[in-house]
Design a protein around this motif. Structure first.
Motif, PDB file in Angstrom:
ATOM      1  N   PHE A   1      -3.235 -22.624  -1.586  1.00 38.91           N
ATOM      2  CA  PHE A   1      -2.280 -22.770  -2.685  1.00 38.91           C
ATOM      3  C   PHE A   1      -1.351 -21.572  -2.577  1.00 38.91           C
ATOM      4  O   PHE A   1      -1.803 -20.452  -2.365  1.00 38.91           O
ATOM      5  N   SER A   2      -0.047 -21.803  -2.699  1.00 40.87           N
ATOM      6  CA  SER A   2       0.918 -20.707  -2.518  1.00 40.87           C
ATOM      7  C   SER A   2       1.973 -20.762  -3.621  1.00 40.87           C
ATOM      8  O   SER A   2       2.267 -21.827  -4.161  1.00 40.87           O
TER       9      SER A   2
ATOM     10  N   ASP B   1      -3.394 -19.263 -19.064  1.00 42.66           N
ATOM     11  CA  ASP B   1      -4.186 -20.233 -19.836  1.00 42.66           C
ATOM     12  C   ASP B   1      -4.708 -21.349 -18.932  1.00 42.66           C
ATOM     13  O   ASP B   1      -5.879 -21.728 -19.011  1.00 42.66           O
ATOM     14  N   GLU B   2      -3.822 -21.877 -18.080  1.00 43.74           N
ATOM     15  CA  GLU B   2      -4.248 -22.972 -17.197  1.00 43.74           C
ATOM     16  C   GLU B   2      -5.270 -22.481 -16.173  1.00 43.74           C
ATOM     17  O   GLU B   2      -6.247 -23.175 -15.879  1.00 43.74           O
TER      18      GLU B   2
ATOM     19  N   LYS C   1       7.937 -24.436 -14.617  1.00 46.70           N
ATOM     20  CA  LYS C   1       7.175 -25.449 -15.365  1.00 46.70           C
ATOM     21  C   LYS C   1       6.242 -26.216 -14.413  1.00 46.70           C
ATOM     22  O   LYS C   1       5.086 -26.501 -14.740  1.00 46.70           O
ATOM     23  N   GLN C   2       6.748 -26.520 -13.223  1.00 46.10           N
ATOM     24  CA  GLN C   2       5.939 -27.240 -12.222  1.00 46.10           C
ATOM     25  C   GLN C   2       4.737 -26.409 -11.777  1.00 46.10           C
ATOM     26  O   GLN C   2       3.644 -26.939 -11.573  1.00 46.10           O
TER      27      GLN C   2
ATOM     28  N   ASP D   1       0.914 -27.527 -11.879  1.00 46.39           N
ATOM     29  CA  ASP D   1       0.100 -27.597 -10.661  1.00 46.39           C
ATOM     30  C   ASP D   1      -1.153 -26.722 -10.755  1.00 46.39           C
ATOM     31  O   ASP D   1      -2.202 -27.076 -10.211  1.00 46.39           O
ATOM     32  N   ILE D   2      -1.050 -25.578 -11.444  1.00 49.97           N
ATOM     33  CA  ILE D   2      -2.251 -24.754 -11.663  1.00 49.97           C
ATOM     34  C   ILE D   2      -3.273 -25.561 -12.477  1.00 49.97           C
ATOM     35  O   ILE D   2      -4.474 -25.537 -12.197  1.00 49.97           O
TER      36      ILE D   2
END
Length: 417
Positions: free
Chosen positions: A10-11, A274-275, A301-302, A306-307
């Motif tokens: 993940f980047s 939070d996510e 926002k994306q 995604d997180i």
């Protein structure tokens, strides 16, 4: 067996996040192409023009410009910042006394078009006033209060600079935490407990640095100036009783539109944390926080979205039975609680206490023209500039953060954190 390496990456690269500056826009432009000088001539003088009650006159006389010569992202961001400052000044020039119902087409149309290109709303946001509104006095000097200045300001003098710059330094303090989010996600995916623990430890340190940066607000922002002068220029036309219908953007559509004013909830930072940590915000507070994501640059926002789709960090930690991992997770959640608790103190100092004082002054009916605090907008008394009923909202969010702590299996753990 560990998953193949290719699945473990993940980047932050696809999300317009800078390695050095996080969500802050690197090197914001200071000038637009010469065609847009009529905008910049007004945008750079909003405080003086509001003070002399001439801003609306100047904007009404402004030519209608096409946005076709704005090509680069950095040009669009400066245009959005400039048009936002003009809009806030235009709407609130006379406080709550002489309200306007519409934004003139020569401002509304290009503002709407620039907003559409960026995926931002046509109102001043955190992405404008903080993330894209800075320059270094000495380009080679440090990124600190002494060496930073605003590109565009609002009424309120040095306190405006202080408010936006301290918020910028909170964003900067969060950069090591942001950089470690992919390490946590990839470590969970690959079952690497040591990597996850180390990254969580760095995230909790970064959260502490964010709280320390926020403490600078005390030195640089005067509560009576914030409450009595600045705050209305950060306010929107949604959930605001002084503009119950919203604002008509002339030449865009005939019906009024409603947008929330600036809010710390428009920063992507705490949404990401939070996510990552699995902190859930229910009901009204969750709805407000989710709505604020529409006020962020779409790439940011994306990233939050995604997180949220990644395997649960908390679930991974509960499966591992690693003391170090448990401690690192607990410390992260506790540092986030500390940050949110300190933010509540800041809001109390800058909104709740002055609001009580303003009510008291009005009750005493003092002849106090000098008392800017008693002339502060009454519609916003106990509300944040984003329109939330502020104290109950912030305390709910803080308490929901606490609820994410792991159950303590023995008392000793409390003393280690």
């Amino acid at each position: 067996m560990a998953a193949p390496e290719s699945e473990c990456l993940f980047s932050l690269d696809p999300y317009h996040v800078s390695e050095e500056l996080g969500f802050i826009l690197p090197d914001p432009l200071e000038e637009l192409p010469p065609y847009y000088q009529p905008w910049m001539d007004i945008a750079l003088h909003v405080p003086e023009l509001v003070h002399s009650h001439k801003l609306r006159l100047h904007i009404n006389d402004m030519p209608l410009l096409s946005i076709q010569f704005l090509q680069k992202h950095s040009e669009l961001r400066l245009a959005h910042l400039a048009l936002s400052a003009m809009t806030m000044g235009y709407v609130w020039q006379e406080g709550e006394n002489d309200m306007v119902e519409k934004l003139p087409h020569n401002l509304a149309v290009p503002y709407w078009e620039v907003s559409q290109r960026l995926g931002l709303p046509p109102i001043l946001t955190h992405a404008d006033a903080v993330l894209a509104n800075w320059k270094k006095k000495d380009p080679d000097g440090p990124f600190d209060m002494e060496n930073l200045e605003l590109l565009v300001s609002l009424p309120g003098g040095d306190s405006v600079r202080g408010f936006f710059m301290v918020t910028l330094l909170v964003e900067l303090a969060a950069v090591p935490a942001l950089r470690n989010i992919p390490t946590v996600i990839n470590g969970v995916r690959c079952g690497d407990t040591e990597a996850v623990a180390t990254a969580l430890e760095e995230i909790s340190q970064s959260m502490q640095d964010m709280t320390d940066a926020l403490k600078l607000m005390h030195d640089y922002v005067d509560p009576s100036v914030f409450y009595g002068i600045m705050r209305i220029y950060l306010s929107g036309w949604k959930d605001n009783t002084s503009m119950p219908k919203g604002l008509v953007y002339e030449g865009v559509q005939e019906e009024p539109m409603e947008y929330s004013g600036g809010s710390a909830a428009q920063s992507s930072l705490l949404h990401c944390f939070d996510e990552l940590l699995g902190i859930k915000h229910e009901e009204t507070s969750g709805e407000f926080l989710t709505r604020m994501r529409n006020y962020m640059p779409p790439a940011h926002k994306q990233l939050i979205q995604d997180i949220s789709l990644q395997p649960s960090v908390k679930g991974f930690i509960q499966q591992q039975a690693s003391e170090r991992l448990n401690q690192a997770f607990q410390r992260c959640v506790k540092k986030l609680v500390v940050l949110r608790s300190y933010h509540i103190k800041v809001v109390s100092r800058y909104i709740t206490v002055p609001a009580a004082r303003a009510r008291q002054l009005r009750k005493q009916c003092r002849e106090s023209e000098q008392e800017m605090i008693s002339r502060a907008p009454t519609a916003l008394e106990e509300r944040g500039t984003g329109g939330s009923g502020i104290m109950s909202f912030l305390k709910t969010v803080r308490n929901q953060t606490k609820d994410t702590l792991l159950p303590e299996t023995d008392k000793k753990k409390l003393h280690h954190s």
